[in-house]
Design an enzyme around this catalytic site. Sequence first.
Site, PDB file in Angstrom:
ATOM      1  N   SER A   1      57.335  30.822 -29.881  1.00  0.00           N
ATOM      2  CA  SER A   1      57.696  29.868 -30.937  1.00  0.00           C
ATOM      3  C   SER A   1      56.819  28.611 -30.850  1.00  0.00           C
ATOM      4  O   SER A   1      56.264  28.298 -29.794  1.00  0.00           O
ATOM      5  CB  SER A   1      59.167  29.499 -30.815  1.00  0.00           C
ATOM      6  OG  SER A   1      59.383  28.895 -29.560  1.00  0.00           O
TER       7      SER A   1
ATOM      8  N   PHE B   1      59.811  37.922 -27.205  1.00  0.00           N
ATOM      9  CA  PHE B   1      60.671  39.112 -27.149  1.00  0.00           C
ATOM     10  C   PHE B   1      60.304  40.161 -28.193  1.00  0.00           C
ATOM     11  O   PHE B   1      60.647  41.331 -28.054  1.00  0.00           O
ATOM     12  CB  PHE B   1      62.149  38.704 -27.340  1.00  0.00           C
ATOM     13  CG  PHE B   1      62.517  38.395 -28.770  1.00  0.00           C
ATOM     14  CD1 PHE B   1      62.807  39.423 -29.668  1.00  0.00           C
ATOM     15  CD2 PHE B   1      62.549  37.094 -29.241  1.00  0.00           C
ATOM     16  CE1 PHE B   1      63.129  39.145 -30.991  1.00  0.00           C
ATOM     17  CE2 PHE B   1      62.869  36.813 -30.559  1.00  0.00           C
ATOM     18  CZ  PHE B   1      63.154  37.834 -31.439  1.00  0.00           C
TER      19      PHE B   1
ATOM     20  N   GLU C   1      62.157  37.238 -20.984  1.00  0.00           N
ATOM     21  CA  GLU C   1      63.262  37.688 -20.123  1.00  0.00           C
ATOM     22  C   GLU C   1      64.294  38.508 -20.895  1.00  0.00           C
ATOM     23  O   GLU C   1      65.162  39.143 -20.314  1.00  0.00           O
ATOM     24  CB  GLU C   1      63.922  36.483 -19.437  1.00  0.00           C
ATOM     25  CG  GLU C   1      64.642  35.502 -20.355  1.00  0.00           C
ATOM     26  CD  GLU C   1      63.724  34.472 -21.016  1.00  0.00           C
ATOM     27  OE1 GLU C   1      62.537  34.776 -21.260  1.00  0.00           O
ATOM     28  OE2 GLU C   1      64.217  33.358 -21.306  1.00  0.00           O
TER      29      GLU C   1
ATOM     30  N   CYS D   1      55.900  38.128 -36.182  1.00  0.00           N
ATOM     31  CA  CYS D   1      55.159  36.897 -36.504  1.00  0.00           C
ATOM     32  C   CYS D   1      54.319  37.100 -37.762  1.00  0.00           C
ATOM     33  O   CYS D   1      53.852  36.142 -38.363  1.00  0.00           O
ATOM     34  CB  CYS D   1      54.262  36.519 -35.355  1.00  0.00           C
ATOM     35  SG  CYS D   1      53.159  37.856 -34.927  1.00  0.00           S
TER      36      CYS D   1
ATOM     37  N   GLU E   1      60.997  28.460 -39.962  1.00  0.00           N
ATOM     38  CA  GLU E   1      60.902  29.885 -39.625  1.00  0.00           C
ATOM     39  C   GLU E   1      62.303  30.418 -39.320  1.00  0.00           C
ATOM     40  O   GLU E   1      62.983  29.913 -38.430  1.00  0.00           O
ATOM     41  CB  GLU E   1      60.009  30.081 -38.391  1.00  0.00           C
ATOM     42  CG  GLU E   1      59.859  31.540 -38.016  1.00  0.00           C
ATOM     43  CD  GLU E   1      59.028  31.771 -36.748  1.00  0.00           C
ATOM     44  OE1 GLU E   1      59.164  30.999 -35.789  1.00  0.00           O
ATOM     45  OE2 GLU E   1      58.247  32.732 -36.729  1.00  0.00           O
TER      46      GLU E   1
HETATM   47  P1  NAD Z   1      60.062  31.705 -27.377  1.00  0.00           P
HETATM   48  O1  NAD Z   1      59.111  30.616 -27.651  1.00  0.00           O
HETATM   49  O2  NAD Z   1      61.517  31.364 -27.261  1.00  0.00           O
HETATM   50  O3  NAD Z   1      59.697  32.432 -25.994  1.00  0.00           O
HETATM   51  C1  NAD Z   1      58.385  32.871 -25.744  1.00  0.00           C
HETATM   52  C2  NAD Z   1      58.134  32.850 -24.242  1.00  0.00           C
HETATM   53  O4  NAD Z   1      58.241  31.512 -23.768  1.00  0.00           O
HETATM   54  C3  NAD Z   1      59.127  33.674 -23.436  1.00  0.00           C
HETATM   55  O5  NAD Z   1      58.428  34.341 -22.422  1.00  0.00           O
HETATM   56  C4  NAD Z   1      60.087  32.641 -22.871  1.00  0.00           C
HETATM   57  O6  NAD Z   1      60.609  32.998 -21.618  1.00  0.00           O
HETATM   58  C5  NAD Z   1      59.236  31.399 -22.744  1.00  0.00           C
HETATM   59  N1  NAD Z   1      59.976  30.156 -22.993  1.00  0.00           N
HETATM   60  C6  NAD Z   1      61.062  29.992 -23.802  1.00  0.00           C
HETATM   61  N2  NAD Z   1      61.432  28.700 -23.825  1.00  0.00           N
HETATM   62  C7  NAD Z   1      60.569  28.036 -23.024  1.00  0.00           C
HETATM   63  C8  NAD Z   1      60.425  26.670 -22.667  1.00  0.00           C
HETATM   64  N3  NAD Z   1      61.257  25.733 -23.121  1.00  0.00           N
HETATM   65  N4  NAD Z   1      59.409  26.333 -21.836  1.00  0.00           N
HETATM   66  C9  NAD Z   1      58.556  27.262 -21.366  1.00  0.00           C
HETATM   67  N5  NAD Z   1      58.649  28.576 -21.682  1.00  0.00           N
HETATM   68  C10 NAD Z   1      59.638  28.965 -22.500  1.00  0.00           C
HETATM   69  O7  NAD Z   1      59.813  32.828 -28.491  1.00  0.00           O
HETATM   70  P2  NAD Z   1      60.646  34.148 -28.743  1.00  0.00           P
HETATM   71  O8  NAD Z   1      61.970  33.789 -29.338  1.00  0.00           O
HETATM   72  O9  NAD Z   1      60.620  35.023 -27.563  1.00  0.00           O
HETATM   73  O10 NAD Z   1      59.722  34.840 -29.854  1.00  0.00           O
HETATM   74  C11 NAD Z   1      59.809  34.561 -31.220  1.00  0.00           C
HETATM   75  C12 NAD Z   1      58.777  33.552 -31.642  1.00  0.00           C
HETATM   76  O11 NAD Z   1      57.485  34.001 -31.296  1.00  0.00           O
HETATM   77  C13 NAD Z   1      58.737  33.332 -33.152  1.00  0.00           C
HETATM   78  O12 NAD Z   1      58.580  31.963 -33.407  1.00  0.00           O
HETATM   79  C14 NAD Z   1      57.501  34.102 -33.590  1.00  0.00           C
HETATM   80  O13 NAD Z   1      56.903  33.657 -34.789  1.00  0.00           O
HETATM   81  C15 NAD Z   1      56.620  33.897 -32.431  1.00  0.00           C
HETATM   82  N6  NAD Z   1      55.573  34.891 -32.359  1.00  0.00           N
HETATM   83  C16 NAD Z   1      54.330  34.522 -32.740  1.00  0.00           C
HETATM   84  C17 NAD Z   1      53.296  35.435 -32.716  1.00  0.00           C
HETATM   85  C18 NAD Z   1      51.913  35.045 -33.136  1.00  0.00           C
HETATM   86  O14 NAD Z   1      51.032  35.855 -32.962  1.00  0.00           O
HETATM   87  N7  NAD Z   1      51.678  33.862 -33.643  1.00  0.00           N
HETATM   88  C19 NAD Z   1      53.542  36.755 -32.301  1.00  0.00           C
HETATM   89  C20 NAD Z   1      54.832  37.102 -31.928  1.00  0.00           C
HETATM   90  C21 NAD Z   1      55.848  36.150 -31.950  1.00  0.00           C
END
Ligand code: NAD
Length: 507
Positions: free
Chosen positions: A235, A158, A185, A290, A391
């Site tokens: 994540s 997101f 989403e 991130c 985190e």
């Molecule tokens: P998230 O892991 O909850 O969601 C990321 C994506 O995965 C979304 O599209 C979501 O719909 C999908 N998703 C969520 N739960 C899922 C599941 N159980 N199974 C399959 N798909 C699933 O992450 P978020 O809250 O949207 O974003 C924040 C996280 O992203 C933080 O941990 C941040 O550090 C990380 N992030 C990392 C980087 C990097 O480059 N390393 C960059 C941006 C964000």
Amino acid sequence: MSAVTREAPAPVRIPHWIGARAVHEGQRLGDVVDPASGRLTGLVPLADAALVGRAVAAARAAYPAWRDTPALQRARVMFRFRALLEQHRAELAAIITAEHGKTLADADGSLQRGIEVVEFACGIAHLLKGEAGRDVGAGIDCTALREPLGVCAGISPFNFPAMVPLWMFPLAIACGNSFIMKPSEKVPSCALRLAQLLTEAGLPDGVLNVVHGDREAVDALLDDPAVAAVSFVGSTPVARHVYERGAAQGKRVQALGGAKNHLVVMPDADMAQAAAALMGAAYGSAGERCMAIAVAVAVGEAGDRLREALVGRIARLRVGAGTDPATDMGPLISAGHRERVLGYVEAGVAEGAELVVDGRVVPPAGQGQGFFVGPTLFDRVRPSMRIWREEIFGPVLCIVRVASAEEALALVNGHEYANGAAIFTASGRAAREFAARVDAGMVGVNVPIPVPMAFFSFGGNKHSLFGDSAMHGTEGVRFYTRLKTVTSRWPGGGEATGGFSMPTPGR
Ligand code: NAD
């Protein structure tokens, strides 16, 4: 005079984008909320496996012709896409702010970093040039070329509604693949708009598709045998899941996970510069980056001076809606995430860290039910505490005090995450030593958020990246292509060997 009442507009229905058409189907709907007001602004359909299958079918059908389109022509689509992104900058930044909450200036900056990947992709004809060797054996030539993989998929978080999708699909598509983007989403509208603009730029129907959804859609992409490669950013638990499930089915997977980035402040650092840098790095985008700095590691007597410099600046930081030009820091993404971050503040207090600035008392006037948490500063944080280990992904900066540069390095290297790390110092030797020995994918020297430019590559180590390929730059080109090596001999160019022992044409 009668009072005028304005009803809040009805939530917008946000479609999928399949075969260059808006598709509204979906049994389940997700809420899209303006984080600054808490108002429901949109409803997004959450795809099931059948709908994902339709997007994959559209991408498969579009792939052969796109693969066979000369790279230069594919690049020209990217040139036009870039022009459209520039033209629609303000509109895209507004979409980002409306669904994510970050300030418009920050939204525009993140869009710029995404546009730079498109600019990199404009050079794809050069980037795909391979290697060639004549007479590698008698009368035998050899060429090694990079070919596209087929249908690729991207799953984004997101916190960067434009930049992270733009890390993925422009390069994949420029390489000759077709693509399915599954954005978060929580912020679905920006990726949809990007896809519409790429269609307007001349991309053939079906080469880029956007499917909205949650775990069900992600798992359907991971399980579909026609999807050759998956790029994920999010994540760590989900990154691990995506990596394991995708790799188990023979897919190429790059899965970038969470982070806990440290900035080491040496006693010889310019403290005003370090504190100013930390403010943006810790509290910009409400800490939902991130590459945000979550831990300031103060070496020796840097601690007191740094803390004082930070406290003065935090008092002047303005929290409010991202649409207000006076705002430095907007809200968090959701009510649930706000509760989670507040839980960490409580945990820090309970574990004995010193709460210097308490962000729980933040009432940006007139912001209704927005998901605000103010800038929070902890001092004397220890590695045993959850606020150091985990985190938080919010505007919470922890100061850990250490006695030496060695201790600082050991602290940074002892963390499970290893995305970025930075050092602020006037000593070239200390900086050089740190850069050489720190275990992180991206390192800053007097630069707080060392996000590599688009023509370099972005990625971390340890639990910040599963897989062996970073995003964009030459690593991105390698990820979205595979090598084919052709060895050829023409009639009259030497005897073809028909023997049973290993051919040794170079002997
Ligand atoms: P998230 O892991 O909850 O969601 C990321 C994506 O995965 C979304 O599209 C979501 O719909 C999908 N998703 C969520 N739960 C899922 C599941 N159980 N199974 C399959 N798909 C699933 O992450 P978020 O809250 O949207 O974003 C924040 C996280 O992203 C933080 O941990 C941040 O550090 C990380 N992030 C990392 C980087 C990097 O480059 N390393 C960059 C941006 C964000």
